[in-house]
Design an enzyme around this catalytic site. Structure first.
Site, mmCIF file in Angstrom:
data_model
loop_
_atom_site.group_PDB
_atom_site.id
_atom_site.type_symbol
_atom_site.label_atom_id
_atom_site.label_comp_id
_atom_site.label_asym_id
_atom_site.label_seq_id
_atom_site.Cartn_x
_atom_site.Cartn_y
_atom_site.Cartn_z
ATOM 1 N N GLY A 47 0.849 -1.134 0.069
ATOM 2 C CA GLY A 47 -0.067 0.370 -0.139
ATOM 3 C C GLY A 47 0.706 1.347 -0.013
ATOM 4 N N GLN A 52 3.165 9.918 0.719
ATOM 5 C CA GLN A 52 4.520 9.051 0.708
ATOM 6 C C GLN A 52 5.763 9.402 -0.304
ATOM 7 O OE1 GLN A 52 2.548 5.130 2.129
ATOM 8 N NE2 GLN A 52 4.347 5.249 2.893
ATOM 9 N N CYS A 95 6.060 -0.149 7.248
ATOM 10 C CA CYS A 95 5.529 0.898 6.306
ATOM 11 C C CYS A 95 6.792 1.315 5.294
ATOM 12 C CB CYS A 95 5.197 2.172 7.341
ATOM 13 S SG CYS A 95 4.703 3.481 6.430
ATOM 14 N N LEU A 96 6.451 1.541 4.180
ATOM 15 C CA LEU A 96 7.753 1.907 3.436
ATOM 16 C C LEU A 96 8.045 3.235 3.875
ATOM 17 C CD1 LEU A 96 6.042 0.997 -0.174
ATOM 18 C CD2 LEU A 96 7.659 -0.120 1.227
ATOM 19 N N HIS A 137 -4.519 1.832 7.563
ATOM 20 C CA HIS A 137 -2.973 2.274 7.816
ATOM 21 C C HIS A 137 -2.813 3.352 6.774
ATOM 22 C CE1 HIS A 137 1.324 1.487 7.868
ATOM 23 N NE2 HIS A 137 1.471 2.193 6.995
ATOM 24 N N GLU A 138 -3.051 2.869 5.612
ATOM 25 C CA GLU A 138 -2.879 4.079 4.669
ATOM 26 C C GLU A 138 -3.842 5.413 4.732
ATOM 27 O OE1 GLU A 138 -0.576 3.759 2.536
ATOM 28 O OE2 GLU A 138 -0.195 1.523 2.958
ATOM 29 N N HIS A 141 -2.033 7.611 7.022
ATOM 30 C CA HIS A 141 -1.023 8.585 6.338
ATOM 31 C C HIS A 141 -1.794 10.043 5.608
ATOM 32 C CE1 HIS A 141 2.497 6.230 5.958
ATOM 33 N NE2 HIS A 141 1.927 5.277 5.559
HETATM 34 NI NI NI Z 1 2.697 3.375 5.695
#
Ligand code: NI
Length: 176
Positions: A47, A52, A95-96, A137-138, A141
């Site tokens: 995701g 991000q 998380c990236l 989660h997304e 962000h």
């Molecule tokens: Ni994340």
């Protein structure tokens, strides 16, 4: 399509609240979603929110297909959680933007979401299991919230320090 740079903590842009997409979903938004998907696959991750890659818009891409399965990209424009169940479930999240850090977060087990898809069509559906974890989660962000914000202050600071150190190491290795 292009692979964009993924911001990592403690980049202050990750704390920004993203703005809704006004008007219809355009080719420009689709080009952004294409870039986001390519960036996410390259990372690799399941995701990615637009912030991000430094774009403060309420846009998310996701693909929950397992290794070896056919790709199944999902696109979310202006997603909203309209209902959640009381039951919560823990899940080991990553998380990236916080690479190589994993920790358990407890979230509602199912949620009903509304959003516009890649073509701007409205969708209203329930998410459960990994889908529910990932969309929550997304969507965090979009509010400038990271999964490490749910951890203790100590754990969060350790995670940020670890990511910072790893980044400095990577830059040094590149320079050599
Ligand atoms: Ni994340």
């Amino acid at each position: 399509m292009a692979i964009r740079e993924i911001l990592t903590v403690p980049d202050p842009r990750l704390k920004e609240v993203s703005k809704p997409v006004m008007g219809p979903v355009t080719d420009e938004h689709r080009a952004l979603m294409d870039d986001m998907l390519e960036t996410m696959y390259d990372a690799p991750g399941i995701g990615l929110a637009a912030i991000q890659i430094g774009v403060p818009l309420r846009i998310i891409v996701m693909d929950l297909a397992r290794e070896g399965e056919e790709k199944a990209p999902r696109y979310f424009v202006n997603p909203e959680i309209v209902e959640t169940v009381e039951e919560t479930k823990p899940y080991e999240e990553g998380c990236l933007s916080v690479p190589d850090i994993f920790d358990e977060v407890e979230r509602p087990a199912r949620c009903r979401i509304k959003y516009l898809d890649y073509n701007g069509n409205p969708v209203d559906e329930w998410a459960e299991d990994l889908y529910a974890v990932c969309i929550q989660h997304e969507m965090d962000h979009l509010e400038g919230t990271l999964f490490i914000d749910y951890l203790s202050r100590l754990k969060r600071q350790r995670a940020i320090d670890k990511v910072k150190k790893a980044k400095i190491r990577a830059i040094r290795e590149d320079a050599n």
